[in-house]
Design a protein around this motif. Structure first.
Motif, mmCIF file in Angstrom:
data_model
loop_
_atom_site.group_PDB
_atom_site.id
_atom_site.type_symbol
_atom_site.label_atom_id
_atom_site.label_comp_id
_atom_site.label_asym_id
_atom_site.label_seq_id
_atom_site.Cartn_x
_atom_site.Cartn_y
_atom_site.Cartn_z
ATOM 1 N N PRO A 1 3.206 9.994 -14.716
ATOM 2 C CA PRO A 1 4.652 9.449 -14.625
ATOM 3 C C PRO A 1 4.846 8.404 -13.409
ATOM 4 N N ARG A 2 5.656 7.527 -13.358
ATOM 5 C CA ARG A 2 5.626 6.447 -12.101
ATOM 6 C C ARG A 2 7.133 7.182 -11.329
ATOM 7 N N PHE A 3 7.998 7.657 -12.334
ATOM 8 C CA PHE A 3 9.398 8.184 -11.664
ATOM 9 C C PHE A 3 9.157 9.763 -12.102
ATOM 10 N N TYR A 4 9.948 10.300 -10.931
ATOM 11 C CA TYR A 4 10.019 11.699 -11.034
ATOM 12 C C TYR A 4 11.196 12.375 -10.124
ATOM 13 N N ALA A 5 11.728 13.338 -10.517
ATOM 14 C CA ALA A 5 12.867 13.854 -9.792
ATOM 15 C C ALA A 5 12.302 14.858 -8.825
ATOM 16 N N LEU A 6 12.719 14.657 -7.620
ATOM 17 C CA LEU A 6 12.476 15.513 -6.640
ATOM 18 C C LEU A 6 12.662 17.114 -6.669
ATOM 19 N N GLN B 1 14.848 9.251 -18.048
ATOM 20 C CA GLN B 1 14.353 10.635 -18.289
ATOM 21 C C GLN B 1 14.377 11.300 -16.840
ATOM 22 N N ALA B 2 13.794 10.622 -15.886
ATOM 23 C CA ALA B 2 13.413 11.079 -14.570
ATOM 24 C C ALA B 2 15.187 11.162 -13.981
ATOM 25 N N MET B 3 15.882 9.952 -14.209
ATOM 26 C CA MET B 3 17.419 9.940 -13.840
ATOM 27 C C MET B 3 18.078 11.200 -14.265
ATOM 28 N N LYS B 4 18.009 11.460 -15.456
ATOM 29 C CA LYS B 4 18.600 12.634 -16.179
ATOM 30 C C LYS B 4 18.324 14.112 -15.481
ATOM 31 N N GLU B 5 16.951 14.330 -15.334
ATOM 32 C CA GLU B 5 16.317 15.293 -14.858
ATOM 33 C C GLU B 5 16.993 15.448 -13.359
ATOM 34 N N ALA B 6 16.997 14.350 -12.410
ATOM 35 C CA ALA B 6 17.400 14.419 -11.224
ATOM 36 C C ALA B 6 18.892 14.800 -10.984
ATOM 37 N N GLU B 7 19.715 14.402 -12.229
ATOM 38 C CA GLU B 7 20.954 14.553 -12.005
ATOM 39 C C GLU B 7 21.279 16.002 -12.328
ATOM 40 N N LYS B 8 20.271 16.623 -13.372
ATOM 41 C CA LYS B 8 20.465 17.823 -13.884
ATOM 42 C C LYS B 8 20.187 18.994 -12.764
ATOM 43 N N THR B 9 19.358 18.628 -11.832
ATOM 44 C CA THR B 9 18.952 19.509 -10.638
ATOM 45 C C THR B 9 19.471 19.433 -9.620
ATOM 46 N N GLN B 10 20.347 18.128 -9.525
ATOM 47 C CA GLN B 10 20.932 17.790 -8.390
ATOM 48 C C GLN B 10 20.272 17.377 -7.212
ATOM 49 N N SER B 11 19.078 16.688 -7.630
ATOM 50 C CA SER B 11 18.105 16.542 -6.466
ATOM 51 C C SER B 11 17.891 14.843 -6.478
ATOM 52 N N GLY B 12 17.151 14.206 -5.796
ATOM 53 C CA GLY B 12 16.731 13.074 -5.722
ATOM 54 C C GLY B 12 15.939 12.522 -6.718
ATOM 55 N N LEU B 13 15.494 11.100 -6.583
ATOM 56 C CA LEU B 13 14.706 10.573 -7.724
ATOM 57 C C LEU B 13 13.538 9.668 -6.867
ATOM 58 N N ALA B 14 12.267 9.815 -7.071
ATOM 59 C CA ALA B 14 11.291 9.168 -6.368
ATOM 60 C C ALA B 14 10.343 8.355 -7.315
ATOM 61 N N MET B 15 9.578 7.413 -6.728
ATOM 62 C CA MET B 15 8.533 6.593 -7.596
ATOM 63 C C MET B 15 7.200 6.638 -6.985
ATOM 64 N N GLN C 1 0.706 -1.325 -0.051
ATOM 65 C CA GLN C 1 0.010 0.023 0.043
ATOM 66 C C GLN C 1 0.902 1.401 -0.153
ATOM 67 N N ALA C 2 1.983 1.131 -0.315
ATOM 68 C CA ALA C 2 3.107 2.440 -0.088
ATOM 69 C C ALA C 2 2.729 3.244 -1.266
ATOM 70 N N GLU C 3 2.657 4.595 -0.787
ATOM 71 C CA GLU C 3 2.146 5.628 -1.796
ATOM 72 C C GLU C 3 3.369 5.940 -2.902
ATOM 73 N N LYS C 4 4.581 6.090 -2.280
ATOM 74 C CA LYS C 4 5.640 6.521 -2.869
ATOM 75 C C LYS C 4 6.775 5.894 -2.270
ATOM 76 N N ALA C 5 7.874 5.985 -2.973
ATOM 77 C CA ALA C 5 9.259 5.610 -2.507
ATOM 78 C C ALA C 5 10.391 6.296 -3.109
ATOM 79 N N LEU C 6 11.612 6.314 -2.257
ATOM 80 C CA LEU C 6 12.759 7.113 -2.996
ATOM 81 C C LEU C 6 13.766 5.973 -3.416
#
Length: 172
Positions: free
Chosen positions: A141-146, A114-128, A68-73
């Motif tokens: 999207p299931r994956f997104y940059a924080l 795509q989400a990994m590239k965006e997270a690297e560009k903004t130097q943030s984390g990645l979530a699902m 039932q987890a809503e999101k994960a890092l």
């Protein structure tokens, strides 16, 4: 690793119960002895099997406890074409990260990259979002940059002053 000992205790209790039933059953002594030996042999095999599974990715379809987890890092990801998407996830409320395997999906892999590239560009984390739900909604999207972390205030604390170096010979 936190549940390995508890699961092993349950396996030992169950095997001991079966051995006790076998001892008290109205069977020949050879059958009783065989049942006890099999029960005793089951205990280390069960432990070895559980310990071996600790380092292997869990197929995401087998997750029931955290389903039932809503999101994960997303701490790490590896894409293996035509094999699967391997994820190292930190779930809310768990002390340690977990290792999972999603079935291979070309669109999901592109979305993750795509989400990994965006997270690297903004130097943030990645979530699902909804890591254990088979979603038919392809719009979200299931994956997104924080979001990028907030920068510290420029003024700082009122009592903060720049550091000044004073040469040891300068006492005045």
């Amino acid at each position: 690793m936190s549940q390995l000992l508890e699961l092993q205790v349950v396996a030992v209790v169950l095997a001991g119960t079966l051995a006790t039933i076998a001892i008290w059953s109205p069977r020949k002594a050879l059958i009783k002895a065989s049942a006890v030996v099999v029960s005793i042999g089951f205990m280390p095999v069960a432990y070895a099997g559980m310990a071996d599974l600790l380092s292997k990715p869990k197929p995401i379809r087998l997750e029931w406890y955290q389903s039932q987890a809503e999101k994960a890092l997303v701490l790490g990801a590896q894409l293996r074409e035509n094999d699967g998407v391997y994820l190292w996830l930190q779930l809310d409320g768990t002390a340690e990260p977990r290792y999972y395997k999603l079935p291979w999906d070309q669109e999901l892999a592109k979305e993750l990259q795509q989400a990994m590239k965006e997270a690297e560009k903004t130097q943030s984390g990645l979530a699902m979002t909804l890591p254990f739900e088979k979603s038919w909604d392809k719009d979200q999207p299931r994956f997104y940059a924080l979001p990028q972390p907030k920068l510290p205030e420029k003024g700082g604390e009122p009592g903060d002053r720049p550091m000044q170096y004073k040469h040891p010979g300068m006492n005045a």
